[in-house]
Scaffold this motif. Structure first.
Motif, PDB file in Angstrom:
ATOM      1  N   LEU A 201      -1.497  -2.681  -6.756  1.00  0.00           N
ATOM      2  CA  LEU A 201      -1.047  -2.805  -5.246  1.00  0.00           C
ATOM      3  C   LEU A 201      -0.720  -4.468  -4.855  1.00  0.00           C
ATOM      4  O   LEU A 201      -1.880  -4.989  -4.804  1.00  0.00           O
ATOM      5  CB  LEU A 201      -1.720  -2.235  -4.097  1.00  0.00           C
ATOM      6  N   THR A 202       0.364  -5.058  -4.937  1.00  0.00           N
ATOM      7  CA  THR A 202       0.429  -6.509  -4.855  1.00  0.00           C
ATOM      8  C   THR A 202       1.720  -6.971  -4.097  1.00  0.00           C
ATOM      9  O   THR A 202       2.703  -6.259  -3.895  1.00  0.00           O
ATOM     10  CB  THR A 202       0.621  -7.006  -6.266  1.00  0.00           C
ATOM     11  N   ARG A 203       1.543  -8.238  -3.941  1.00  0.00           N
ATOM     12  CA  ARG A 203       2.626  -9.159  -3.500  1.00  0.00           C
ATOM     13  C   ARG A 203       2.238 -10.482  -3.563  1.00  0.00           C
ATOM     14  O   ARG A 203       1.051 -10.811  -3.803  1.00  0.00           O
ATOM     15  CB  ARG A 203       2.931  -8.520  -1.940  1.00  0.00           C
ATOM     16  N   GLY A 204       3.197 -11.454  -3.206  1.00  0.00           N
ATOM     17  CA  GLY A 204       2.692 -12.893  -3.336  1.00  0.00           C
ATOM     18  C   GLY A 204       1.933 -13.298  -2.172  1.00  0.00           C
ATOM     19  O   GLY A 204       1.835 -12.535  -1.118  1.00  0.00           O
ATOM     20  N   GLY A 205       1.867 -14.648  -2.118  1.00  0.00           N
ATOM     21  CA  GLY A 205       1.224 -15.073  -0.857  1.00  0.00           C
ATOM     22  C   GLY A 205       1.985 -15.354   0.590  1.00  0.00           C
ATOM     23  O   GLY A 205       3.353 -15.227   0.227  1.00  0.00           O
ATOM     24  N   GLY A 206       1.627 -15.489   1.480  1.00  0.00           N
ATOM     25  CA  GLY A 206       1.899 -15.831   2.615  1.00  0.00           C
ATOM     26  C   GLY A 206       0.921 -15.860   3.874  1.00  0.00           C
ATOM     27  O   GLY A 206      -0.183 -15.982   3.418  1.00  0.00           O
ATOM     28  N   SER A 207       1.619 -15.864   5.028  1.00  0.00           N
ATOM     29  CA  SER A 207       0.700 -16.230   6.211  1.00  0.00           C
ATOM     30  C   SER A 207      -0.064 -14.716   6.545  1.00  0.00           C
ATOM     31  O   SER A 207       0.563 -13.868   5.953  1.00  0.00           O
ATOM     32  CB  SER A 207       1.597 -16.683   7.470  1.00  0.00           C
ATOM     33  N   ILE A 208      -0.656 -14.652   7.448  1.00  0.00           N
ATOM     34  CA  ILE A 208      -1.307 -13.640   7.925  1.00  0.00           C
ATOM     35  C   ILE A 208      -0.337 -12.472   8.309  1.00  0.00           C
ATOM     36  O   ILE A 208      -0.667 -11.437   8.022  1.00  0.00           O
ATOM     37  CB  ILE A 208      -2.469 -13.911   8.824  1.00  0.00           C
ATOM     38  N   GLU A 209       0.704 -13.140   9.186  1.00  0.00           N
ATOM     39  CA  GLU A 209       1.867 -12.238   9.514  1.00  0.00           C
ATOM     40  C   GLU A 209       2.507 -11.485   8.507  1.00  0.00           C
ATOM     41  O   GLU A 209       2.751 -10.314   8.372  1.00  0.00           O
ATOM     42  CB  GLU A 209       2.809 -12.925  10.651  1.00  0.00           C
ATOM     43  N   ASP A 210       2.516 -12.377   7.445  1.00  0.00           N
ATOM     44  CA  ASP A 210       3.524 -11.837   6.207  1.00  0.00           C
ATOM     45  C   ASP A 210       2.687 -10.677   5.473  1.00  0.00           C
ATOM     46  O   ASP A 210       3.075  -9.830   4.820  1.00  0.00           O
ATOM     47  CB  ASP A 210       3.824 -12.919   5.127  1.00  0.00           C
ATOM     48  N   LEU A 211       1.295 -10.964   5.416  1.00  0.00           N
ATOM     49  CA  LEU A 211       0.389  -9.943   4.663  1.00  0.00           C
ATOM     50  C   LEU A 211      -0.057  -8.706   5.434  1.00  0.00           C
ATOM     51  O   LEU A 211      -0.784  -7.995   5.012  1.00  0.00           O
ATOM     52  CB  LEU A 211      -1.001 -10.626   4.071  1.00  0.00           C
ATOM     53  N   TRP A 212       0.328  -8.859   6.860  1.00  0.00           N
ATOM     54  CA  TRP A 212      -0.272  -7.772   7.788  1.00  0.00           C
ATOM     55  C   TRP A 212       0.139  -6.434   7.238  1.00  0.00           C
ATOM     56  O   TRP A 212      -0.913  -5.434   7.646  1.00  0.00           O
ATOM     57  CB  TRP A 212       0.045  -8.131   9.065  1.00  0.00           C
ATOM     58  N   SER A 213       0.901  -6.069   6.548  1.00  0.00           N
ATOM     59  CA  SER A 213       1.224  -4.669   6.245  1.00  0.00           C
ATOM     60  C   SER A 213       0.030  -4.141   5.256  1.00  0.00           C
ATOM     61  O   SER A 213      -0.303  -3.010   5.139  1.00  0.00           O
ATOM     62  CB  SER A 213       2.620  -4.715   5.310  1.00  0.00           C
ATOM     63  N   PHE A 214      -0.584  -4.899   4.754  1.00  0.00           N
ATOM     64  CA  PHE A 214      -1.907  -4.695   3.783  1.00  0.00           C
ATOM     65  C   PHE A 214      -3.331  -4.614   4.710  1.00  0.00           C
ATOM     66  O   PHE A 214      -4.352  -4.381   3.859  1.00  0.00           O
ATOM     67  CB  PHE A 214      -1.987  -5.643   2.717  1.00  0.00           C
ATOM     68  N   ASN A 215      -2.943  -4.896   5.897  1.00  0.00           N
ATOM     69  CA  ASN A 215      -4.102  -4.878   6.782  1.00  0.00           C
ATOM     70  C   ASN A 215      -4.155  -3.682   7.699  1.00  0.00           C
ATOM     71  O   ASN A 215      -5.056  -3.591   8.623  1.00  0.00           O
ATOM     72  CB  ASN A 215      -4.156  -6.229   7.586  1.00  0.00           C
ATOM     73  N   GLU A 216      -3.117  -2.972   7.534  1.00  0.00           N
ATOM     74  CA  GLU A 216      -2.729  -1.910   8.518  1.00  0.00           C
ATOM     75  C   GLU A 216      -3.966  -0.531   7.917  1.00  0.00           C
ATOM     76  O   GLU A 216      -4.225  -0.506   7.039  1.00  0.00           O
ATOM     77  CB  GLU A 216      -1.659  -1.191   8.274  1.00  0.00           C
ATOM     78  N   GLU A 217      -4.689   0.063   8.987  1.00  0.00           N
ATOM     79  CA  GLU A 217      -5.544   1.207   9.035  1.00  0.00           C
ATOM     80  C   GLU A 217      -4.843   2.380   8.034  1.00  0.00           C
ATOM     81  O   GLU A 217      -5.671   2.831   7.246  1.00  0.00           O
ATOM     82  CB  GLU A 217      -5.767   1.611  10.360  1.00  0.00           C
ATOM     83  N   VAL A 218      -3.834   2.544   8.308  1.00  0.00           N
ATOM     84  CA  VAL A 218      -3.116   3.634   7.558  1.00  0.00           C
ATOM     85  C   VAL A 218      -3.072   3.525   5.993  1.00  0.00           C
ATOM     86  O   VAL A 218      -3.054   4.496   5.317  1.00  0.00           O
ATOM     87  CB  VAL A 218      -1.776   4.086   8.213  1.00  0.00           C
ATOM     88  N   VAL A 219      -2.483   2.308   5.662  1.00  0.00           N
ATOM     89  CA  VAL A 219      -2.798   1.768   4.201  1.00  0.00           C
ATOM     90  C   VAL A 219      -3.944   1.907   3.627  1.00  0.00           C
ATOM     91  O   VAL A 219      -4.391   2.227   2.430  1.00  0.00           O
ATOM     92  CB  VAL A 219      -1.991   0.332   4.439  1.00  0.00           C
ATOM     93  N   ALA A 220      -5.101   1.510   4.477  1.00  0.00           N
ATOM     94  CA  ALA A 220      -6.457   1.492   3.990  1.00  0.00           C
ATOM     95  C   ALA A 220      -6.878   2.751   3.558  1.00  0.00           C
ATOM     96  O   ALA A 220      -7.502   3.043   2.464  1.00  0.00           O
ATOM     97  CB  ALA A 220      -7.509   0.845   4.964  1.00  0.00           C
ATOM     98  N   HIS A 221      -6.350   3.924   4.461  1.00  0.00           N
ATOM     99  CA  HIS A 221      -6.885   5.326   4.447  1.00  0.00           C
ATOM    100  C   HIS A 221      -6.189   5.907   3.072  1.00  0.00           C
ATOM    101  O   HIS A 221      -6.677   6.882   2.610  1.00  0.00           O
ATOM    102  CB  HIS A 221      -6.751   6.001   5.562  1.00  0.00           C
TER     103      HIS A 221
END
Length: 400
Positions: A201-221
């Motif tokens: 599961l990957t993507r390049g770097g970015g700001s916290i807003e750019d990476l936020w999809s990987f901070n979603e609870e539904v993704v974690a579950h």
């Protein structure tokens, strides 16, 4: 009573005030809008932070400014952490900034920390749920944007390390609206199909807003519920997301994720060749030892063959027979010698020996009694005389 007058210079006064300010205030968080922004040639930043009714002069020195993830500019609302100080040459108090983040970023960071604590309490980060990565995956799945730099980096690494392993790409949006849903659906699809042994599961770097999809609870579950091992390679080394904590393994970069999930075939080939050479040496040594052992066994078997043993026994029998014959010969030789001695002695005492010296033995013809004296003789009686080489008969005609 007149007290002693204490007179301070302006420099001393400002120094005292500056010390009081720095000691009297702990590190503070301040929120405001940047204005009068200046980036000095030295790398230091000077600007004001203001709100609707007031402003304060601020300074951020080069060492701290070099770590900024945002580009400060006039009109940007920021959240800063720092200490109160005094610029002594002008007697102006100022705020010395150690950390700066976008106001929106600060809100997201707080949300990140809150969700992190919540998921940790639920056990999603527990090491008990971490799955080991397969050492030799049959197929590698990659969930990422099909057009980003991350997939190019991953494919380049996989092509270099293990070009024979197929790669399945699950294309998704990695930021923006709908991205979290696509990421969750891709994870579930891969888990349902079971065509891959491991997922990146990957993507390049970015700001916290750019990476936020990987901070979603539904993704974690979704990551936690997946039966396939997942390695998270989101952003750069300094970037951390909720996905990193839930995944079975976190990689600092997409390229590092590809290296962690794939065997290095060149290194494996070298290692295999080294093991093969070692195996050959060991086998040759074992064959050599086995050959020597076999030769020893053959020699022992040869020594234990019935024919050989019979030959040995026959030879031993011949030897014993010859020894017996020699013993018998010695025994009878000694007996013969002794008999000769006794015979000589007996012969010396035998009447025959007397005959050999010219004497004779006379016996009565009828009785065979030896004539020992004349009294036993009668005229006209026949006697037999034994001499050395025969005997003869006589008739007694007279006795004197």
């Amino acid at each position: 009573m007149q007290t002693e007058r204490i007179t301070l210079s302006i420099s001393q006064l400002n120094a005292e005030v500056g010390q009081l300010l720095s000691q009297g205030f702990p590190a503070l968080w301040v929120e405001g809008e940047i204005s009068n922004f200046i980036r000095a040639s030295s790398g230091h930043l000077y600007f004001s932070l203001k709100d609707a009714s007031a402003q304060v002069r601020c300074a951020m020195f080069k060492g701290r400014a070099s770590t900024l993830k945002l580009a400060p500019k006039n009109g940007l609302k920021v959240l800063v952490r720092g200490k109160v100080g005094l610029y002594e040459p002008r007697g102006e108090y100022q705020f010395i900034i150690e950390h700066m983040e976008d106001t929106g970023v600060g809100v997201l960071q707080r949300q990140f920390e809150e969700l992190k604590r919540q998921l940790h309490a639920q056990g999603l980060f527990s090491s008990e749920h971490k799955q080991p990565l397969p050492a030799f995956p049959r197929c590698i799945g990659v969930i990422t944007s099909p057009t980003g730099a991350a997939i190019r980096d991953i494919l380049n690494v996989l092509k270099r390390r293990c070009p024979q392993i197929p790669v399945m790409i699950y294309p998704v949006l990695v930021q923006g609206e709908g991205s979290k849903e696509q990421i969750v659906n891709a994870i579930r699809q891969a888990d349902r199909e079971q065509r891959c042994d491991v997922l990146i599961l990957t993507r390049g770097g970015g700001s916290i807003e750019d990476l936020w999809s990987f901070n979603e609870e539904v993704v974690a579950h979704a990551i936690h519920a997946c039966s396939l091992p997942i390695i998270s390679g989101v952003g750069h080394e300094i970037d951390f997301t909720i996905a990193d904590f839930v995944a079975d393994l976190r990689a600092p970069t997409p390229s590092a994720a590809a290296e962690l999930v794939s065997p290095d075939m060149a290194a494996l080939q070298t290692h295999t060749q080294r093991l093969f050479s070692q195996l050959q040496r060991n086998q040759q040594r074992r064959l050599q030892l086995a050959g020597e052992h076999l030769r020893r066994l053959r020699q022992r078997l040869e020594n234990q063959r019935p024919t050989n043993r019979l030959q040995q026994k026959a030879q031993r029998l011949d030897e014993l027979e010859m020894r017996l014959q020699a013993a018998i010969q010695r025994y009878f030789g000694r007996r013969h010698d002794k008999l000769q001695i006794q015979a000589g002695k007996l012969h010396a005492l035998s009447p025959l020996a007397v005959l050999e010296r010219g004497y004779g033995i006379t016996r009565m013809a009828e009785s065979g009694q030896v004539v020992r004296n004349t009294n036993t003789l009668r005229l006209g009686e026949t006697v037999i005389t034994q001499i050395k080489d025969g005997r003869f008969e006589s008739i007694v005609t007279s006795v004197r």
